[in-house]
Enzyme design. Sequence first.
Site, PDB file in Angstrom:
ATOM      1  N   ARG A  45       0.863  -1.176   0.000  1.00  0.00           N
ATOM      2  CA  ARG A  45       0.000   0.000   0.000  1.00  0.00           C
ATOM      3  C   ARG A  45       0.907   1.237   0.000  1.00  0.00           C
ATOM      4  O   ARG A  45       1.805   1.352   0.840  1.00  0.00           O
ATOM      5  CB  ARG A  45      -0.865   0.018   1.251  1.00  0.00           C
ATOM      6  CG  ARG A  45      -1.733   1.240   1.262  1.00  0.00           C
ATOM      7  CD  ARG A  45      -2.234   1.565   2.635  1.00  0.00           C
ATOM      8  NE  ARG A  45      -3.058   2.763   2.562  1.00  0.00           N
ATOM      9  CZ  ARG A  45      -3.346   3.506   3.600  1.00  0.00           C
ATOM     10  NH1 ARG A  45      -2.908   3.185   4.785  1.00  0.00           N
ATOM     11  NH2 ARG A  45      -4.088   4.564   3.450  1.00  0.00           N
ATOM     12  N   ARG A  63     -17.644   5.347  19.611  1.00  0.00           N
ATOM     13  CA  ARG A  63     -18.259   4.574  20.704  1.00  0.00           C
ATOM     14  C   ARG A  63     -18.184   5.352  22.012  1.00  0.00           C
ATOM     15  O   ARG A  63     -19.151   5.412  22.776  1.00  0.00           O
ATOM     16  CB  ARG A  63     -17.570   3.212  20.855  1.00  0.00           C
ATOM     17  CG  ARG A  63     -17.895   2.269  19.729  1.00  0.00           C
ATOM     18  CD  ARG A  63     -16.937   1.127  19.646  1.00  0.00           C
ATOM     19  NE  ARG A  63     -15.617   1.568  19.171  1.00  0.00           N
ATOM     20  CZ  ARG A  63     -14.676   0.763  18.712  1.00  0.00           C
ATOM     21  NH1 ARG A  63     -14.874  -0.532  18.698  1.00  0.00           N
ATOM     22  NH2 ARG A  63     -13.525   1.239  18.280  1.00  0.00           N
ATOM     23  N   GLU A  89      -9.521  -3.294   1.678  1.00  0.00           N
ATOM     24  CA  GLU A  89      -8.443  -2.683   0.889  1.00  0.00           C
ATOM     25  C   GLU A  89      -7.354  -3.696   0.566  1.00  0.00           C
ATOM     26  O   GLU A  89      -6.754  -3.662  -0.505  1.00  0.00           O
ATOM     27  CB  GLU A  89      -7.877  -1.482   1.651  1.00  0.00           C
ATOM     28  CG  GLU A  89      -8.893  -0.359   1.748  1.00  0.00           C
ATOM     29  CD  GLU A  89      -8.551   0.703   2.771  1.00  0.00           C
ATOM     30  OE1 GLU A  89      -7.889   1.659   2.407  1.00  0.00           O
ATOM     31  OE2 GLU A  89      -8.955   0.563   3.949  1.00  0.00           O
TER      32      GLU A  89
HETATM   33  P1  AMP Z   1     -11.370   2.696  10.913  1.00  0.00           P
HETATM   34  O1  AMP Z   1     -10.495   3.911  10.803  1.00  0.00           O
HETATM   35  O2  AMP Z   1     -12.107   2.385   9.638  1.00  0.00           O
HETATM   36  O3  AMP Z   1     -10.662   1.501  11.497  1.00  0.00           O
HETATM   37  O4  AMP Z   1     -12.520   3.071  11.961  1.00  0.00           O
HETATM   38  C1  AMP Z   1     -12.240   3.196  13.330  1.00  0.00           C
HETATM   39  C2  AMP Z   1     -13.368   3.949  14.021  1.00  0.00           C
HETATM   40  O5  AMP Z   1     -14.611   3.255  13.806  1.00  0.00           O
HETATM   41  C3  AMP Z   1     -13.231   4.000  15.520  1.00  0.00           C
HETATM   42  O6  AMP Z   1     -12.413   5.076  15.916  1.00  0.00           O
HETATM   43  C4  AMP Z   1     -14.668   4.237  15.951  1.00  0.00           C
HETATM   44  O7  AMP Z   1     -14.926   5.618  15.973  1.00  0.00           O
HETATM   45  C5  AMP Z   1     -15.495   3.598  14.862  1.00  0.00           C
HETATM   46  N1  AMP Z   1     -16.192   2.385  15.329  1.00  0.00           N
HETATM   47  C6  AMP Z   1     -15.755   1.118  15.349  1.00  0.00           C
HETATM   48  N2  AMP Z   1     -16.705   0.284  15.856  1.00  0.00           N
HETATM   49  C7  AMP Z   1     -17.775   1.052  16.154  1.00  0.00           C
HETATM   50  C8  AMP Z   1     -19.077   0.805  16.707  1.00  0.00           C
HETATM   51  N3  AMP Z   1     -19.471  -0.415  17.059  1.00  0.00           N
HETATM   52  N4  AMP Z   1     -19.893   1.861  16.878  1.00  0.00           N
HETATM   53  C9  AMP Z   1     -19.511   3.105  16.540  1.00  0.00           C
HETATM   54  N5  AMP Z   1     -18.306   3.401  15.999  1.00  0.00           N
HETATM   55  C10 AMP Z   1     -17.444   2.403  15.816  1.00  0.00           C
END
Ligand code: AMP
Length: 398
Positions: A92, A286, A385
């Site tokens: 990546r 969360r 990804e």
């Molecule tokens: P990513 O950057 O795609 O890994 O997303 C991470 C973010 O997803 C975390 O910082 C949370 O804010 C959000 N997230 C993960 N699980 C949940 C959940 N069950 N409910 C709400 N937000 C979530």
Amino acid sequence: MKVLVINCGSSSLKYQVLDMTNESLIAKGLVERIGLGGSVLKHEKVGAAEKAVIETSMKDHKEAIAQVIAALTNKDYGVISSMEELGAIGHRVVHAGEKYAASIIIDDTVIKVLEDCVELAPLHNPPNLLGITACKELLPGTPMVAVFDTAFHQTMPAESYIYALPYEYYEKYGIRRYGFHGTSHKYVAERAAAILDKPLSQLKLITCHLGNGASVSAIKNGKCIDTSMGFTPLEGLVMGTRSGDLDPAIISFIASKEGKSADEVINILNKESGVLGISGVSSDFRDIEEAVKSGSERAILALKVFAHRVRFYIGAYLAEMNGLDAIIFTAGVGENDIDMRELITNELNRLGIKLDLVKNKVRGKETIISADDSKVKLLLIPTNEELVIARDTYALTK
Ligand code: AMP
């Protein structure tokens, strides 16, 4: 053929091994604290009861990759007997500027181009390059492919990517909108076409990658025509810790009020802003939703501002494409946050966008969440990804 996918951060390294005969994941892992002391590699063989945890000094990315190789070939928890079994490695890479609009086999010319792009992505391209040079030294015979976050967005027309600055800044310094999360937008758009059973070339899609970093793309007839991130990943939506769009005059105003340099203010916009800055609670949705339950007004406001900005871009892209077939939600928030999806799509029914509140009660599963009579389909599609990187790597090297 087996493909190793590598995603290097400044002190971390994520990897996956996929068997491309059936695109199955056979191992994955994460190295943390590279060069910081207390380095640790957590390796997972798919189907094994337990993860292998290797705690040993890894003072740079080369040592980390040597440990990954040792884990992959370990006789107890490894998945290949020797590295010759690996057909290729996919890396990546965040930024390719305007140089590459598609993935490419890595040679010395490509490495030189990526070095030239370091000034466009000073935080991201250097660790990506460290991973590439380490693999080149440790596995000299294995072909490598670079898959770029920016490539998918290279189809944007000039009116989407040119900033209204003196044109010479574009010509001299390459200041323009590039866009990021390209592999994710591409993956979910292709999956949406498969789910809707229509050719991607006939669809108007808005893909919402809502994670800690967040971006929205307008994809018309299979081509990205606009995206919310810009010259850097700071522009666009409100994010976990990034401000997204704001009046640029705010930067010098804060700098003079707080006695900071422009770089220090940009650092605040990158690391202390977004839903963290507004809520004062956390960058994690969360935690913010917990704070909402205990009545925090600022937590409520942070979620409302986030949803407002996503709706703002949906409206803009709907107008740009003169119509819309589907909106796709992906990444951590998009895949898991039931309430946020509801907040974003609430009161869009006059635009033909209607969420089914019951179908929406789902997390991390590919599914249609719009009401049956919604003109625009709403889809939840977990992003992948690594699979895009593995597919491109396989296609270019098989
Ligand atoms: P990513 O950057 O795609 O890994 O997303 C991470 C973010 O997803 C975390 O910082 C949370 O804010 C959000 N997230 C993960 N699980 C949940 C959940 N069950 N409910 C709400 N937000 C979530």
